[in-house]
Motif scaffolding. Structure first.
Motif, PDB file in Angstrom:
ATOM      1  N   ASN A   1       0.734  -1.034  -0.190  1.00  0.00           N
ATOM      2  CA  ASN A   1       0.061   0.072   0.071  1.00  0.00           C
ATOM      3  C   ASN A   1       1.050   1.141  -0.131  1.00  0.00           C
ATOM      4  OD1 ASN A   1      -1.875   1.898   0.519  1.00  0.00           O
ATOM      5  ND2 ASN A   1      -3.158   0.692   1.730  1.00  0.00           N
ATOM      6  N   LEU A   2       0.965   2.006  -0.926  1.00  0.00           N
ATOM      7  CA  LEU A   2       1.734   3.331  -1.128  1.00  0.00           C
ATOM      8  C   LEU A   2       1.539   4.080   0.027  1.00  0.00           C
ATOM      9  CD1 LEU A   2       1.271   3.628  -5.136  1.00  0.00           C
ATOM     10  CD2 LEU A   2       3.331   2.582  -3.704  1.00  0.00           C
ATOM     11  N   SER A   3       0.569   4.207   0.450  1.00  0.00           N
ATOM     12  CA  SER A   3      -0.101   5.263   1.711  1.00  0.00           C
ATOM     13  C   SER A   3       1.182   4.984   2.973  1.00  0.00           C
ATOM     14  CB  SER A   3      -1.300   5.220   1.964  1.00  0.00           C
ATOM     15  OG  SER A   3      -1.647   4.047   2.667  1.00  0.00           O
ATOM     16  N   TYR A   4       1.596   3.605   2.986  1.00  0.00           N
ATOM     17  CA  TYR A   4       2.783   3.322   4.172  1.00  0.00           C
ATOM     18  C   TYR A   4       3.967   3.770   3.639  1.00  0.00           C
ATOM     19  CZ  TYR A   4      -1.120   0.462   5.532  1.00  0.00           C
ATOM     20  OH  TYR A   4      -2.494  -0.226   6.060  1.00  0.00           O
TER      21      TYR A   4
ATOM     22  N   ILE B   1       7.262   6.302  -5.292  1.00  0.00           N
ATOM     23  CA  ILE B   1       6.100   5.467  -5.852  1.00  0.00           C
ATOM     24  C   ILE B   1       6.528   4.624  -6.965  1.00  0.00           C
ATOM     25  CG2 ILE B   1       4.050   5.788  -6.885  1.00  0.00           C
ATOM     26  CD1 ILE B   1       3.428   8.307  -5.143  1.00  0.00           C
ATOM     27  N   LEU B   2       7.303   5.183  -8.001  1.00  0.00           N
ATOM     28  CA  LEU B   2       7.519   4.636  -9.358  1.00  0.00           C
ATOM     29  C   LEU B   2       8.501   3.243  -9.121  1.00  0.00           C
ATOM     30  CD1 LEU B   2       7.723   7.552 -11.922  1.00  0.00           C
ATOM     31  CD2 LEU B   2       5.858   5.822 -11.682  1.00  0.00           C
TER      32      LEU B   2
ATOM     33  N   LYS C   1       8.680  -8.449  -9.859  1.00  0.00           N
ATOM     34  CA  LYS C   1       8.529  -9.664  -9.157  1.00  0.00           C
ATOM     35  C   LYS C   1       6.982 -10.153  -9.435  1.00  0.00           C
ATOM     36  CE  LYS C   1      10.942  -8.245  -4.804  1.00  0.00           C
ATOM     37  NZ  LYS C   1      10.770  -8.058  -3.605  1.00  0.00           N
ATOM     38  N   ASP C   2       6.315 -10.010 -10.318  1.00  0.00           N
ATOM     39  CA  ASP C   2       4.987 -10.227 -11.035  1.00  0.00           C
ATOM     40  C   ASP C   2       3.949  -9.912 -10.236  1.00  0.00           C
ATOM     41  OD1 ASP C   2       6.201 -11.109 -13.233  1.00  0.00           O
ATOM     42  OD2 ASP C   2       6.217 -13.157 -12.806  1.00  0.00           O
ATOM     43  N   LYS C   3       4.218  -9.070  -9.256  1.00  0.00           N
ATOM     44  CA  LYS C   3       3.103  -8.214  -8.267  1.00  0.00           C
ATOM     45  C   LYS C   3       2.578  -7.206  -9.014  1.00  0.00           C
ATOM     46  CE  LYS C   3       5.337 -10.377  -4.207  1.00  0.00           C
ATOM     47  NZ  LYS C   3       4.188 -11.032  -3.439  1.00  0.00           N
ATOM     48  N   ILE C   4       1.392  -7.366 -10.087  1.00  0.00           N
ATOM     49  CA  ILE C   4       0.917  -6.191 -10.662  1.00  0.00           C
ATOM     50  C   ILE C   4      -0.086  -5.454  -9.904  1.00  0.00           C
ATOM     51  CG2 ILE C   4       1.466  -7.379 -13.064  1.00  0.00           C
ATOM     52  CD1 ILE C   4      -1.492  -7.918 -13.133  1.00  0.00           C
ATOM     53  N   TYR C   5      -0.687  -5.812  -8.763  1.00  0.00           N
ATOM     54  CA  TYR C   5      -1.560  -4.918  -8.090  1.00  0.00           C
ATOM     55  C   TYR C   5      -0.816  -4.448  -6.860  1.00  0.00           C
ATOM     56  CZ  TYR C   5      -4.971  -7.545 -10.839  1.00  0.00           C
ATOM     57  OH  TYR C   5      -5.808  -7.961 -11.894  1.00  0.00           O
ATOM     58  N   THR C   6      -1.244  -2.911  -6.547  1.00  0.00           N
ATOM     59  CA  THR C   6      -0.520  -2.349  -5.591  1.00  0.00           C
ATOM     60  C   THR C   6      -1.855  -1.335  -5.077  1.00  0.00           C
ATOM     61  OG1 THR C   6       1.543  -2.444  -6.526  1.00  0.00           O
ATOM     62  CG2 THR C   6       1.128  -0.885  -4.782  1.00  0.00           C
ATOM     63  N   PHE C   7      -1.911  -1.518  -3.854  1.00  0.00           N
ATOM     64  CA  PHE C   7      -3.187  -0.375  -3.117  1.00  0.00           C
ATOM     65  C   PHE C   7      -2.361   1.152  -3.026  1.00  0.00           C
ATOM     66  CE2 PHE C   7      -5.515  -3.883  -1.102  1.00  0.00           C
ATOM     67  CZ  PHE C   7      -6.617  -3.896  -1.983  1.00  0.00           C
ATOM     68  N   ASN C   8      -3.215   2.072  -3.126  1.00  0.00           N
ATOM     69  CA  ASN C   8      -2.804   3.197  -2.887  1.00  0.00           C
ATOM     70  C   ASN C   8      -4.229   3.828  -2.001  1.00  0.00           C
ATOM     71  OD1 ASN C   8      -1.819   5.998  -2.610  1.00  0.00           O
ATOM     72  ND2 ASN C   8      -2.372   6.400  -4.692  1.00  0.00           N
TER      73      ASN C   8
ATOM     74  N   ILE D   1      -4.134  -0.058  -7.837  1.00  0.00           N
ATOM     75  CA  ILE D   1      -3.455   0.265  -9.062  1.00  0.00           C
ATOM     76  C   ILE D   1      -3.175  -1.038  -9.681  1.00  0.00           C
ATOM     77  CG2 ILE D   1      -1.261   1.325  -9.968  1.00  0.00           C
ATOM     78  CD1 ILE D   1      -1.244   3.303  -7.425  1.00  0.00           C
ATOM     79  N   SER D   2      -3.240  -1.236 -11.168  1.00  0.00           N
ATOM     80  CA  SER D   2      -3.047  -2.239 -11.589  1.00  0.00           C
ATOM     81  C   SER D   2      -2.119  -1.984 -12.728  1.00  0.00           C
ATOM     82  CB  SER D   2      -4.350  -3.106 -12.301  1.00  0.00           C
ATOM     83  OG  SER D   2      -4.036  -4.098 -13.347  1.00  0.00           O
ATOM     84  N   ILE D   3      -0.740  -2.700 -13.102  1.00  0.00           N
ATOM     85  CA  ILE D   3       0.039  -2.484 -14.346  1.00  0.00           C
ATOM     86  C   ILE D   3      -0.249  -3.681 -15.165  1.00  0.00           C
ATOM     87  CG2 ILE D   3       2.305  -2.149 -14.870  1.00  0.00           C
ATOM     88  CD1 ILE D   3       3.033  -0.869 -12.085  1.00  0.00           C
ATOM     89  N   ASN D   4      -0.622  -3.474 -16.314  1.00  0.00           N
ATOM     90  CA  ASN D   4      -0.551  -4.759 -17.404  1.00  0.00           C
ATOM     91  C   ASN D   4       0.510  -5.141 -17.514  1.00  0.00           C
ATOM     92  OD1 ASN D   4      -1.009  -6.255 -19.526  1.00  0.00           O
ATOM     93  ND2 ASN D   4      -2.290  -4.604 -20.716  1.00  0.00           N
ATOM     94  N   PRO D   5       0.840  -6.589 -17.189  1.00  0.00           N
ATOM     95  CA  PRO D   5       2.296  -7.315 -17.381  1.00  0.00           C
ATOM     96  C   PRO D   5       2.656  -7.670 -18.849  1.00  0.00           C
ATOM     97  CG  PRO D   5       0.537  -8.648 -16.749  1.00  0.00           C
ATOM     98  CD  PRO D   5      -0.032  -7.359 -16.669  1.00  0.00           C
ATOM     99  N   PHE D   6       1.762  -7.624 -19.734  1.00  0.00           N
ATOM    100  CA  PHE D   6       2.003  -7.616 -21.192  1.00  0.00           C
ATOM    101  C   PHE D   6       2.451  -9.006 -21.166  1.00  0.00           C
ATOM    102  CE2 PHE D   6       2.230  -2.880 -20.774  1.00  0.00           C
ATOM    103  CZ  PHE D   6       1.248  -2.904 -21.739  1.00  0.00           C
TER     104      PHE D   6
END
Length: 138
Positions: free
Chosen positions: A42-45, A54-55, A64-71, A76-81
């Protein structure tokens, strides 16, 4: 001299992650605590909240193939392609504290009896909005 890993501005290349000595007159961003390294869900931490930090967290998680992160409450979801094995296999017994598209759907479903719920899926073209919506509806 005290050297730290910092994001330092370079007019030619933008911000660079570099080992450098601290100087109050320099334009730099200090990163989060080293003990947080890649474990931040969680980016708020973050200890230091700035764009390079943040980036950096998003980049570490992506690698690490962890494409989901809370804010906060936002996912926040990053497309892994690419295909990530076992990303969507645990649909039962969902931990809503772990950043995942299923946890957002589970939170909305649990709160459905007490108040109306909505989930906003937003992003650029090709970012995976349709696929994420399909998983939410599962």
């Amino acid at each position: 001299m005290n050297y730290d890993l910092v994001w330092k501005y370079s007019s030619e290349e933008g911000y660079l992650y570099t080992l450098d000595k601290r100087n109050d007159n320099d334009n730099f961003f200090e990163l989060y605590s080293p003990e947080d390294d890649g474990k931040i869900e969680n980016l708020s931490y973050l200890k230091f909240i700035n764009i390079p930090s943040i980036l950096n967290v998003l980049d570490l998680r992506y690698k690490k193939d962890k494409i989901y992160t809370f804010n906060g409450e936002v996912l926040i979801s990053i497309n892994p392609f690419k295909t990530i094995n076992n990303l969507y296999f645990k649909i039962n017994d969902i931990d809503v504290k772990i950043p995942h598209i299923y946890s957002i759907a589970e939170k909305a479903f649990r709160g459905f009896n007490s108040k109306n719920q909505s989930i906003l899926v937003s992003g650029e073209s090709g970012s995976g909005k349709t696929e994420n919506t399909k998983y939410i509806l599962k």
